[in-house]
Design a protein around this motif. Structure first.
Motif, PDB file in Angstrom:
ATOM      1  N   LYS A  79       0.835  -1.210   0.000  1.00  0.00           N
ATOM      2  CA  LYS A  79       0.000   0.000   0.000  1.00  0.00           C
ATOM      3  C   LYS A  79       0.866   1.255   0.000  1.00  0.00           C
ATOM      4  CE  LYS A  79      -4.316  -1.633   2.077  1.00  0.00           C
ATOM      5  NZ  LYS A  79      -5.204  -1.036   1.058  1.00  0.00           N
ATOM      6  N   LEU A  80       1.902   1.267   0.839  1.00  0.00           N
ATOM      7  CA  LEU A  80       2.783   2.423   0.900  1.00  0.00           C
ATOM      8  C   LEU A  80       3.513   2.617  -0.426  1.00  0.00           C
ATOM      9  CD1 LEU A  80       4.274   1.852   4.475  1.00  0.00           C
ATOM     10  CD2 LEU A  80       2.774   3.740   3.784  1.00  0.00           C
ATOM     11  N   ARG A  81       3.997   1.531  -0.976  1.00  0.00           N
ATOM     12  CA  ARG A  81       4.794   1.590  -2.202  1.00  0.00           C
ATOM     13  C   ARG A  81       3.980   2.157  -3.365  1.00  0.00           C
ATOM     14  NH1 ARG A  81       6.298  -3.276  -1.928  1.00  0.00           N
ATOM     15  NH2 ARG A  81       4.860  -4.381  -3.279  1.00  0.00           N
ATOM     16  N   TYR A  82       2.844   1.544  -3.642  1.00  0.00           N
ATOM     17  CA  TYR A  82       2.069   1.976  -4.800  1.00  0.00           C
ATOM     18  C   TYR A  82       1.394   3.329  -4.573  1.00  0.00           C
ATOM     19  CZ  TYR A  82       2.972  -2.282  -7.349  1.00  0.00           C
ATOM     20  OH  TYR A  82       3.607  -3.298  -8.041  1.00  0.00           O
ATOM     21  N   GLY A  83       1.037   3.620  -3.333  1.00  0.00           N
ATOM     22  CA  GLY A  83       0.505   4.945  -3.034  1.00  0.00           C
ATOM     23  C   GLY A  83       1.502   6.030  -3.403  1.00  0.00           C
ATOM     24  N   TRP A  84       2.765   5.807  -3.013  1.00  0.00           N
ATOM     25  CA  TRP A  84       3.810   6.784  -3.322  1.00  0.00           C
ATOM     26  C   TRP A  84       4.113   6.829  -4.813  1.00  0.00           C
ATOM     27  CZ3 TRP A  84       9.450   5.826  -4.067  1.00  0.00           C
ATOM     28  CH2 TRP A  84      10.162   7.035  -4.233  1.00  0.00           C
ATOM     29  N   PHE A  85       4.137   5.669  -5.464  1.00  0.00           N
ATOM     30  CA  PHE A  85       4.408   5.647  -6.897  1.00  0.00           C
ATOM     31  C   PHE A  85       3.392   6.502  -7.661  1.00  0.00           C
ATOM     32  CE2 PHE A  85       6.515   1.166  -6.691  1.00  0.00           C
ATOM     33  CZ  PHE A  85       7.676   1.748  -6.211  1.00  0.00           C
ATOM     34  N   TYR A  86       2.111   6.349  -7.328  1.00  0.00           N
ATOM     35  CA  TYR A  86       1.086   7.109  -8.040  1.00  0.00           C
ATOM     36  C   TYR A  86       1.194   8.607  -7.738  1.00  0.00           C
ATOM     37  CZ  TYR A  86      -1.370   3.120 -10.008  1.00  0.00           C
ATOM     38  OH  TYR A  86      -1.708   2.025 -10.769  1.00  0.00           O
ATOM     39  N   GLU A  87       1.528   8.935  -6.506  1.00  0.00           N
ATOM     40  CA  GLU A  87       1.751  10.348  -6.188  1.00  0.00           C
ATOM     41  C   GLU A  87       2.907  10.903  -7.007  1.00  0.00           C
ATOM     42  OE1 GLU A  87       2.430  10.856  -2.041  1.00  0.00           O
ATOM     43  OE2 GLU A  87       0.475  10.065  -1.447  1.00  0.00           O
ATOM     44  N   LEU A  88       3.948  10.091  -7.150  1.00  0.00           N
ATOM     45  CA  LEU A  88       5.155  10.525  -7.840  1.00  0.00           C
ATOM     46  C   LEU A  88       4.907  10.763  -9.328  1.00  0.00           C
ATOM     47  CD1 LEU A  88       8.134  11.070  -7.180  1.00  0.00           C
ATOM     48  CD2 LEU A  88       8.635   8.685  -7.775  1.00  0.00           C
ATOM     49  N   ILE A  89       4.202   9.831  -9.974  1.00  0.00           N
ATOM     50  CA  ILE A  89       3.984  10.014 -11.414  1.00  0.00           C
ATOM     51  C   ILE A  89       3.057  11.191 -11.696  1.00  0.00           C
ATOM     52  CG2 ILE A  89       4.505   7.625 -12.016  1.00  0.00           C
ATOM     53  CD1 ILE A  89       1.554   7.090 -12.291  1.00  0.00           C
ATOM     54  N   ASP A  90       2.132  11.466 -10.775  1.00  0.00           N
ATOM     55  CA  ASP A  90       1.273  12.639 -10.955  1.00  0.00           C
ATOM     56  C   ASP A  90       2.054  13.932 -10.731  1.00  0.00           C
ATOM     57  OD1 ASP A  90      -0.946  11.143 -11.581  1.00  0.00           O
ATOM     58  OD2 ASP A  90      -1.686  11.063  -9.519  1.00  0.00           O
ATOM     59  N   LYS A  91       2.860  13.948  -9.680  1.00  0.00           N
ATOM     60  CA  LYS A  91       3.626  15.157  -9.346  1.00  0.00           C
ATOM     61  C   LYS A  91       4.681  15.455 -10.395  1.00  0.00           C
ATOM     62  CE  LYS A  91       6.586  17.129  -5.734  1.00  0.00           C
ATOM     63  NZ  LYS A  91       7.236  16.872  -4.418  1.00  0.00           N
ATOM     64  N   GLU A  92       5.390  14.417 -10.872  1.00  0.00           N
ATOM     65  CA  GLU A  92       6.506  14.611 -11.800  1.00  0.00           C
ATOM     66  C   GLU A  92       6.104  14.422 -13.266  1.00  0.00           C
ATOM     67  OE1 GLU A  92       9.371  15.688 -10.778  1.00  0.00           O
ATOM     68  OE2 GLU A  92       8.864  15.559  -8.643  1.00  0.00           O
ATOM     69  N   ASP A  95       4.705   8.964 -17.215  1.00  0.00           N
ATOM     70  CA  ASP A  95       3.622   8.277 -17.917  1.00  0.00           C
ATOM     71  C   ASP A  95       3.235   6.960 -17.257  1.00  0.00           C
ATOM     72  OD1 ASP A  95       3.426  10.204 -20.014  1.00  0.00           O
ATOM     73  OD2 ASP A  95       5.254   9.373 -20.891  1.00  0.00           O
ATOM     74  N   TYR A  96       4.241   6.191 -16.815  1.00  0.00           N
ATOM     75  CA  TYR A  96       3.966   4.851 -16.308  1.00  0.00           C
ATOM     76  C   TYR A  96       4.875   4.516 -15.127  1.00  0.00           C
ATOM     77  CZ  TYR A  96       1.684   4.265 -20.839  1.00  0.00           C
ATOM     78  OH  TYR A  96       0.876   4.414 -21.936  1.00  0.00           O
ATOM     79  N   ILE A  97       4.444   3.499 -14.390  1.00  0.00           N
ATOM     80  CA  ILE A  97       5.277   2.859 -13.382  1.00  0.00           C
ATOM     81  C   ILE A  97       5.747   1.539 -13.983  1.00  0.00           C
ATOM     82  CG2 ILE A  97       5.354   1.860 -11.061  1.00  0.00           C
ATOM     83  CD1 ILE A  97       2.770   3.557 -10.491  1.00  0.00           C
ATOM     84  N   LEU A  98       7.042   1.297 -13.987  1.00  0.00           N
ATOM     85  CA  LEU A  98       7.580   0.023 -14.464  1.00  0.00           C
ATOM     86  C   LEU A  98       8.061  -0.792 -13.269  1.00  0.00           C
ATOM     87  CD1 LEU A  98       7.569   1.647 -17.133  1.00  0.00           C
ATOM     88  CD2 LEU A  98       9.725   0.511 -17.731  1.00  0.00           C
TER      89      LEU A  98
END
Length: 413
Positions: A79-92, A95-98
């Motif tokens: 939950k922590l990992r993917y929550g942060w990943f989605y925040e990161l791709i929106d902020k920066e 396009d995708y998380i690999l």
């Protein structure tokens, strides 16, 4: 891309860098292995800086998060990992998380889901793409990745927790999968074929589900109504119910299947939804609980109210025909502020066009409202006298007539 520092993610980083893709690295430090976790962070950071790869690092107090939300460590980390990943791709504006999941990971996921009980979704392995998550290495085995790493001198860090059999995935990886590979040397190739067949079967199921959905399910406002007469014509109606309801968080499937034959009024809940048996249908709705805050005051001379419903109030010179969305009332009979509230046992009103009063509960019964529809129904009141069962029936006492001096038109949108 998500990078732990292990062999899988470092091979993917190496490939992306060699192919000159525009990418950045995201590393999570879950702080679960003390100095080893910090060592992974330092390794990934140093590797990226040497190659001028942009790197993002996030530290998590995973153990506390797991304790606070009563989650397993693995689920908390996810939950922590993917929550942060989605925040990161929106902020920066990525396009995708690999991620570096591979074929052995998919086999382990298949076995985990199989052991716990699952439908087709759980048997189709890890998807190549899921929304904005892409897994480029899914067609490669762990052995393929190891060969590539050695041939290209890729550096990586070993995670000591991978050697532990504390987690089910590790136990399968160490004790079960090697035996299966020994018995079936071509296990992974056979597994890939099986996945392809399962995905084709899943596609057929989804197509059939969509076709039958149009016959069985009616969408009304915020409700889904499953018509039992049509549903029970299907020889495999349980499979259709599972397909339609699986994304709403339900887990007690036997209870849901039994609901079809249950008495009206029986309900089953998931975290956010309610499934109700109501006469000849099952009704799915958001789980809502009326509270004391479900009372709203409407002052005099307002022209519009937006919470919780959108009302418009305006004075008019004559009366046209009322309908379910608008009524005409005698403003001089109203006591302000008006009150918008949920209905309560004991409420009664004088239905427009009828003589005498009627209990609201009896009116609801005559209108064949379900429990959910009753609980979601609003009343517009003046000094605790009902002006309007909103969207349904006006009260005769407040109805404007040809003799009314101040006609107030009330409209709900």
């Amino acid at each position: 891309m998500a990078t732990s520092g292990g062999i899988d993610s470092m091979v993917l980083v190496h490939l992306l860098h060699q192919l000159k893709y525009d990418f950045a690295v995201a590393h999570c430090n879950f702080q679960l292995r003390g100095e080893e976790s910090d060592g992974d962070e330092a390794f990934v950071t140093s590797f990226c800086k040497e190659r001028q790869i942009e790197v993002f690092v996030q530290k998590f107090d995973t153990a506390k998060f797991a304790e606070d939300y009563k989650l397993s460590i693995q689920l908390a980390a996810r939950k922590l990992r993917y929550g942060w990943f989605y925040e990161l791709i929106d902020k920066e504006h990525f396009d995708y998380i690999l991620t570096a999941h591979h074929l052995d990971d998919s086999l382990e996921t298949f076995l985990i889901n199989l052991s716990r009980g699952t439908g087709l979704d759980g048997l189709t392995g890890i998807p190549n793409q899921n929304e904005r998550i892409i897994r480029p290495l899914l067609s490669f085995s762990r052995l393929d990745i190891e060969h590539y790493a050695k041939a290209n001198a890729v550096q990586w860090r070993e995670d000591s927790s991978n050697a532990s059999d504390k987690y089910l995935r590790n136990k399968l990886r160490h004790d079960v999968v090697p035996v299966l590979k020994e018995l079936h040397p071509n296990l992974l190739a056979s597994f890939e074929n099986t996945l392809e067949h399962l995905k084709q079967a899943q596609s057929l199921v989804e197509d059939a589900s969509k076709l039958v959905y149009k016959i069985v399910v009616k969408e009304e406002k915020h409700l889904l109504k499953f018509q039992l007469k049509e549903l029970l014509k299907l020889p495999n109606y349980k499979a259709y119910l599972f397909q339609w309801l699986k994304n709403y968080g339900f887990t007690a499937w036997d209870d849901i299947y039994n609901l079809v034959e249950a008495q009206s009024g029986k309900q089953i809940y998931s975290e956010h939804y309610c499934l109700l048996k109501d006469r000849d249908c099952l009704i799915l709705s958001l789980k809502e609980e009326a509270t004391a805050t479900d009372i709203y005051l409407i002052d005099k001379n307002v022209s519009q109210v937006n919470i919780p419903l959108k009302f418009e109030f305006c004075n008019v010179g004559d009366i046209s025909e009322s309908n379910s969305n608008s009524i005409f009332v005698d403003e001089e009979k109203l006591l302000f502020p008006l009150v918008l509230r949920r209905w309560q046992e004991g409420d009664f009103f004088y239905p427009a066009g009828m003589l005498g009063k009627k209990k609201v509960s009896k009116y609801f019964k005559d209108e064949k409202l379900s429990l959910i529809e009753k609980s979601n129904q609003w009343l517009l009141c003046s000094d605790n006298q009902i002006i309007w069962i909103v969207g349904m029936r006006q009260d005769e006492r407040f109805k404007a007539t040809s003799n009314t001096i101040k006609i107030l038109k009330i409209t709900i949108q």
